[in-house]
Design an enzyme around this catalytic site. Sequence first.
Site, PDB file in Angstrom:
ATOM      1  N   HIS A   1      -1.512  13.565   6.889  1.00  0.00           N
ATOM      2  CA  HIS A   1      -2.600  13.660   5.792  1.00  0.00           C
ATOM      3  C   HIS A   1      -4.018  14.205   6.138  1.00  0.00           C
ATOM      4  O   HIS A   1      -4.875  13.759   6.140  1.00  0.00           O
ATOM      5  CB  HIS A   1      -2.704  12.369   4.968  1.00  0.00           C
ATOM      6  CG  HIS A   1      -2.689  11.042   5.761  1.00  0.00           C
ATOM      7  ND1 HIS A   1      -3.552  10.932   6.833  1.00  0.00           N
ATOM      8  CD2 HIS A   1      -2.153   9.908   5.691  1.00  0.00           C
ATOM      9  CE1 HIS A   1      -3.218   9.680   7.111  1.00  0.00           C
ATOM     10  NE2 HIS A   1      -2.590   9.152   6.558  1.00  0.00           N
TER      11      HIS A   1
ATOM     12  N   HIS B   1       6.657   6.397   1.561  1.00  0.00           N
ATOM     13  CA  HIS B   1       6.604   4.567   1.605  1.00  0.00           C
ATOM     14  C   HIS B   1       7.639   4.271   0.664  1.00  0.00           C
ATOM     15  O   HIS B   1       7.266   4.201  -0.393  1.00  0.00           O
ATOM     16  CB  HIS B   1       5.098   4.135   1.535  1.00  0.00           C
ATOM     17  CG  HIS B   1       4.207   4.666   2.354  1.00  0.00           C
ATOM     18  ND1 HIS B   1       3.863   3.967   3.694  1.00  0.00           N
ATOM     19  CD2 HIS B   1       3.549   5.690   2.557  1.00  0.00           C
ATOM     20  CE1 HIS B   1       3.025   4.758   4.605  1.00  0.00           C
ATOM     21  NE2 HIS B   1       2.526   5.796   3.632  1.00  0.00           N
ATOM     22  N   LEU B   2       8.641   3.657   1.419  1.00  0.00           N
ATOM     23  CA  LEU B   2       9.570   3.310   0.419  1.00  0.00           C
ATOM     24  C   LEU B   2       9.568   1.712  -0.015  1.00  0.00           C
ATOM     25  O   LEU B   2      10.339   0.856  -0.545  1.00  0.00           O
ATOM     26  CB  LEU B   2      10.948   3.450   0.838  1.00  0.00           C
ATOM     27  CG  LEU B   2      11.344   4.969   1.175  1.00  0.00           C
ATOM     28  CD1 LEU B   2      12.714   5.391   1.468  1.00  0.00           C
ATOM     29  CD2 LEU B   2      11.624   5.457  -0.520  1.00  0.00           C
ATOM     30  N   ARG B   3       8.491   0.957   0.922  1.00  0.00           N
ATOM     31  CA  ARG B   3       8.190  -0.124   0.849  1.00  0.00           C
ATOM     32  C   ARG B   3       9.308  -1.479   1.116  1.00  0.00           C
ATOM     33  O   ARG B   3       9.102  -2.592   1.078  1.00  0.00           O
ATOM     34  CB  ARG B   3       7.690  -0.495  -0.655  1.00  0.00           C
ATOM     35  CG  ARG B   3       6.472   0.360  -1.047  1.00  0.00           C
ATOM     36  CD  ARG B   3       5.009  -0.023  -0.132  1.00  0.00           C
ATOM     37  NE  ARG B   3       4.190   0.898  -0.765  1.00  0.00           N
ATOM     38  CZ  ARG B   3       3.355   1.069   0.066  1.00  0.00           C
ATOM     39  NH1 ARG B   3       3.246   1.248   1.508  1.00  0.00           N
ATOM     40  NH2 ARG B   3       2.029   1.801  -0.626  1.00  0.00           N
TER      41      ARG B   3
ATOM     42  N   ASP C   1       1.489   4.459  10.981  1.00  0.00           N
ATOM     43  CA  ASP C   1       0.898   5.159   9.669  1.00  0.00           C
ATOM     44  C   ASP C   1       0.332   3.915   8.733  1.00  0.00           C
ATOM     45  O   ASP C   1       1.210   3.032   8.942  1.00  0.00           O
ATOM     46  CB  ASP C   1       1.609   5.950   8.873  1.00  0.00           C
ATOM     47  CG  ASP C   1       1.088   6.428   7.761  1.00  0.00           C
ATOM     48  OD1 ASP C   1      -0.317   6.932   7.910  1.00  0.00           O
ATOM     49  OD2 ASP C   1       1.635   6.583   6.822  1.00  0.00           O
TER      50      ASP C   1
ATOM     51  N   HIS D   1       2.354   1.211  -5.577  1.00  0.00           N
ATOM     52  CA  HIS D   1       1.846   0.064  -5.540  1.00  0.00           C
ATOM     53  C   HIS D   1       2.166  -0.533  -7.220  1.00  0.00           C
ATOM     54  O   HIS D   1       1.750   0.091  -8.173  1.00  0.00           O
ATOM     55  CB  HIS D   1       0.335  -0.194  -5.467  1.00  0.00           C
ATOM     56  CG  HIS D   1      -0.191   0.268  -4.013  1.00  0.00           C
ATOM     57  ND1 HIS D   1       0.188  -0.628  -2.794  1.00  0.00           N
ATOM     58  CD2 HIS D   1      -0.658   1.145  -3.690  1.00  0.00           C
ATOM     59  CE1 HIS D   1      -0.295  -0.101  -1.743  1.00  0.00           C
ATOM     60  NE2 HIS D   1      -0.814   1.020  -2.275  1.00  0.00           N
TER      61      HIS D   1
ATOM     62  N   ASP E   1       2.730  11.806   0.873  1.00  0.00           N
ATOM     63  CA  ASP E   1       2.148  10.187   1.261  1.00  0.00           C
ATOM     64  C   ASP E   1       2.484   9.345  -0.007  1.00  0.00           C
ATOM     65  O   ASP E   1       1.528   8.692  -0.546  1.00  0.00           O
ATOM     66  CB  ASP E   1       0.639  10.231   1.469  1.00  0.00           C
ATOM     67  CG  ASP E   1       0.193   8.890   2.024  1.00  0.00           C
ATOM     68  OD1 ASP E   1       0.951   8.167   2.542  1.00  0.00           O
ATOM     69  OD2 ASP E   1      -0.982   8.981   2.667  1.00  0.00           O
TER      70      ASP E   1
ATOM     71  N   HIS F   1       6.649  12.144   4.418  1.00  0.00           N
ATOM     72  CA  HIS F   1       5.674  11.169   4.311  1.00  0.00           C
ATOM     73  C   HIS F   1       5.908  10.450   2.953  1.00  0.00           C
ATOM     74  O   HIS F   1       5.156  10.403   2.160  1.00  0.00           O
ATOM     75  CB  HIS F   1       4.225  11.752   4.500  1.00  0.00           C
ATOM     76  CG  HIS F   1       3.334  10.679   4.909  1.00  0.00           C
ATOM     77  ND1 HIS F   1       2.022  11.139   5.485  1.00  0.00           N
ATOM     78  CD2 HIS F   1       3.270   9.346   4.626  1.00  0.00           C
ATOM     79  CE1 HIS F   1       1.267   9.939   5.631  1.00  0.00           C
ATOM     80  NE2 HIS F   1       1.846   9.107   5.211  1.00  0.00           N
TER      81      HIS F   1
END
Lengths: 335, 425
Positions: free
Chosen positions: B233, B63-65, B153, B310, B306, B61
Amino acid sequence: MPVELASPERREPATPAPPVSPVTPVSLTWTRPHLLGLEHLGPDEIVAILDSAENFVNLSQRTRKKRSVLAGRVMVNLFFEPSTRTRTSFSLAARRLGADTLDFTPGGSSLSKGETFIDTAKNIEAMGVDVMVVRHSSPGAPLLLSGHLQCSVINAGDGAHEHPTQGLLDMFTIRRRKGRLEGLTVGLVGDIAHSRVARSNIHGLTKLGAHVIVCGPPTLVPRNITELGVEVSDNLDAILPRCDVINMLRIQFERQRTGLFPSIREYARLFGMDSERLRKAKSDLLLLAPGPINRGVEITPEVADGPHSAILEQVTNGLAVRMAVLHLLCGQPTE
Amino acid sequence: MQILRITGGRVIDPVQNIDQVTDLWIKGEHIAGIGPQPGLQATRTIDATGKIVCPGLIDMHVHLREPGREEDETIATGTAAALAGGVTSVACMPNTEPALDSQAAAEFVYLQAERAGNANVFPIGAITKGREGKELAEIGGLVEGGAVGFTDDGSPVVSAEIMRRALEYCRMFDRAVLVHAEDLELTKGGVMNEGVESMRLGLRGMPAAAEEMMIHRDIQLAEITGGRLHILHVSTAGGVDLIRRGKARGVKVTGEACPHHFTLTDRCLRDFDSNYKMSPPLRTQADVDAIIEGLKDNTLDVIATDHAPHAPEKKMRELDQAPNGIVGLETLLPICVKALIEPGHLSWPRLIEKLTIQPARVLTIDRGTLQPGVDADVTIIDPNAEWTIDADRFLSKSRNSPYAGWKVRGRAHAVIVGGEVKFEG
């Protein structure tokens, strides 16, 4: 086994200053650089502000209203959210103590260009500011700023979190009228969930020994608010006879979701204060409203202007309380 | 061909029920065997004395953006962070811009991962076109492009009908549907868990019920469709219980826990620090305890981070304006050690299971074990390394970690991907 993993770096709320004897100058009781809320103040600190405000009330009534304890100091009103009353009150309070004041209302300009509110505040501080009075629609914004600024920060209302000077001026008004706070029963009526005034009142009043009842429809009163040591009611007529003071909170139309009560008409019928309902109250009931009131919703005009009401007195007292706060945060010790 | 001998380490492979001090042999890109290998002559030896040698960790899980928000993270920086955290494979979430909802988008992820040459990356495809929740994405094409699971997600699938069809359709490819369980009406404008803390702070809350209602709905739908459901999650005690009961009656449901949900509570938000803001939010101590219990009794099969980077300027905002999410790849191991190993909740083999073979099973990827012949993804862990987490030293592009300053134990010592040593601590 519960996992206890609080980071060692986390800031703990400062402990209240130790009690002091009555002869100690007020400014020695007060050691905090900021006023962010009433939740983390000790009872003695609150009393110190209220006592100090007594001096300034008298000053307001003199012909020559100015003193120079804050001469050379600069206070900035940094209001990210509109306000007339609080901003004006802070400005006048600062000027009466000899400070220079400046209003900064970040409109579309800097914030829409991508500047964060912290950048905005730091830029203003760089112009040489001693006190920043901050109003913001986001809870915690003044606290976050206080971590990035060298100057003092006063919370002039942060979302639904706290509005400490309003809480203090409400308490000050009650104490002047009733002579005490301890043992009084104070009803906070209306939109508790979205009200910063409610939270500051609750923290301040309960610390000084008043019994607080919060009263409103369950959609506007968080169920777990009893954790703050208050009584909860949804029946104004039932609690009214027990109350020494009623503080009528404004419906926060701008902060709440829709659909929390069926109509203004029904709200006014269940939780509005009118002359007929007032007959159930103690004869010496003190009626407060933090304003601006929605006339005809929370309170009818004849009640707002009637003998129980201290609404205008609250405004006058607000000035004294804010002078006291400014003086404690950045003034010289009292002569 | 390189023949790598990792010697003297405590080799743990839950699939083979191995936990002993021995040697691990890697021949070229594959695992050659555990224990003495008379036919092999090592070309390189790594001394793993005092270390744990286990299958490469899999974080399902992340997030590689990329594409779309490269200021927060890229596939290259995210996979570098993964290696530093001991993670050899990540599954990346499809809430990119544009959404990962086509075969070409999935193939782009593989291409960028190959160019970066760090950890393996497995794309998770969007359930619906553009993640809009309206019509199914071309799931067949996505599988062709290498998608290993499906999720919207970041958002729930609001329509029960579409969720039902997704569960049915994915059966054709033996892929799981991964759900972000949240009733958006109940959480509208929510900043943190709804409870005493949100009431105190004057912040709008997200009730536990908003998550639990959706978990309940989706377990019901998995039951009537026979589809494979994975709850991402899980943050509430009620959610853990729903999964436990679903499993007991034979529903194909798995559960995932994130380190922050078993280490932190909503009390942390008292300083209005946005590094404690994520969705689902930090809950209460009772929820933390229930998640640990769920990990112990295998109701929660998987631990995943997760990882949600940012850029600092986005997080340095008013709490209610800041985006949800925290980074996690580089703190995964030590936080699990602190919260699960040190108090005795999980043994090393049990923890490693949740970080290797269990996510591999959910994603049906042929990894997560040290069986001879599989790709040689291996993590060597120094379980006793003491260090202080310093967000400024992260390889991730972002710094939004609630664990900065924590004194921890346990760290990746060396990380091997496809037989190649990619990271040495």
